[in-house]
Design a protein around this motif. Structure first.
Motif, short mmCIF file in Angstrom:
data_model
loop_
_atom_site.label_atom_id
_atom_site.label_comp_id
_atom_site.label_asym_id
_atom_site.label_seq_id
_atom_site.Cartn_x
_atom_site.Cartn_y
_atom_site.Cartn_z
N TYR A 239 37.13 16.21 42.74
CA TYR A 239 36.36 16.17 43.74
C TYR A 239 35.52 17.30 43.75
N LEU A 240 35.77 18.43 43.53
CA LEU A 240 35.11 19.92 43.49
C LEU A 240 34.63 20.04 42.30
N LYS A 241 35.25 19.91 41.03
CA LYS A 241 34.75 20.40 39.87
C LYS A 241 33.73 19.21 39.29
N GLN A 242 33.57 18.18 39.67
CA GLN A 242 32.87 17.36 39.31
C GLN A 242 32.24 16.44 40.38
N PRO A 243 31.51 17.08 41.36
CA PRO A 243 31.14 16.15 42.70
C PRO A 243 30.18 15.07 42.48
N LYS A 244 29.37 15.20 41.70
CA LYS A 244 28.40 13.86 41.23
C LYS A 244 29.19 12.71 40.94
N ARG A 245 30.06 13.06 39.78
CA ARG A 245 30.60 11.84 39.07
C ARG A 245 31.83 11.36 40.32
#
Length: 275
Positions: A239-245
């Motif tokens: 959730y921090l590495k790919q917040p939009k996805r």
């Protein structure tokens, strides 16, 4: 105090070492700062974030030596470290909870930012294959499910409180997956690590069934914990590495959860009127 100084010295050496990778260095600095502020949880958190790479032999050599000392899996290589009691390297009075509830990408954030949570690690458990990969688990033939391992301080947050969070982010009536996540490797399971956890989990499950919140039976299994295999580093804190996805996936999951709850409520209301 002397033991802390020995550990701090080892951390400083690793931070300054040319062979330490930048990501490793950033995690070592976080642990060093915590230790300097007398926060014993810092080392437990460091062990948790290093574990996925350590189990795949993907840490730089000196950091791997430190990690092995931290987890008591080998003798400590650093001379100044040999004086350090092993117990001082561990966070005291912690407990481990393991929950499976669909894709582990969506199972970290709900737990991670609560006081008393030391670490939330994504991984695989419940199956027979040792050191499974994401692609292997995705086939559904390993027996593993995607899960999260939560290390927590029971003096700050109780296992019952973790269960309350768990029930709120999963569908306990779906034995064949969770929301948009379909397949046996996404089925909901509570893996217990102590006898007390078995009792608390079973009581919590019974209570949830008695509330009549769900018209269908609660099918979430309660099983003894098996070896937990950390997932590849790219899956940790997704959730921090790919917040939009992550936000898109979380939104779809929430919409399906609300739709199912509304459908159950409608069926209950109109079914009661017909009878």
């Amino acid at each position: 105090m002397e033991a802390n100084q020995e550990v701090l010295a080892a951390l400083y050496n690793l931070i300054l070492a040319e062979g330490t990778r930048q990501w490793e260095r950033s995690q070592l600095i976080i642990a060093k700062n915590a230790l300097e502020n007398n926060q014993s949880q810092g080392l437990a958190q460091l062990e948790a974030v290093l574990r996925p790479l350590a189990l795949r032999d993907n840490l730089s050599p000196d950091v791997m030596d430190f990690y092995q000392a931290l987890t008591e899996t080998t003798s400590i290589a650093t001379p100044s470290f040999t004086k350090t009691p092993q117990r001082s390297m561990q966070a005291a009075d912690t407990e481990t909870a393991i929950f499976a509830g669909g894709c582990f990408w969506c199972m970290v954030e709900p737990f991670e930012n609560h006081p008393g949570i030391l670490s939330v690690l994504s991984g695989y458990t419940g199956g027979q294959l040792a050191h499974p990969t994401y692609d292997q688990v995705l086939t559904g033939h390993t027996g593993h499910v995607e899960a999260v391992e939560i290390i927590f301080d029971p003096a700050i947050i109780t296992y019952q409180e973790l269960l309350t969070i768990y029930w709120g982010v999963t569908d306990p009536t779906d034995a064949f997956g969770q929301f948009q996540d379909r397949g046996a490797h996404y089925r909901p399971i509570i893996f217990t690590t102590t006898k007390k956890q078995v009792q608390v989990a079973q009581a919590s499950k019974n209570q949830l069934q008695e509330t009549m919140k769900y018209l269908q039976p609660i099918v979430t299994e309660i099983l003894p914990a098996k070896p937990f295999w950390p997932a590849e580093n790219r899956h940790q804190q997704f959730y921090l590495k790919q917040p939009k996805r992550y936000r898109r996936i979380k939104r779809a999951r929430k919409q399906l959860q609300q739709f199912k709850a509304l459908s159950a409520w409608t069926k209950g209301v109109f079914g009661a009127k017909k009878s």
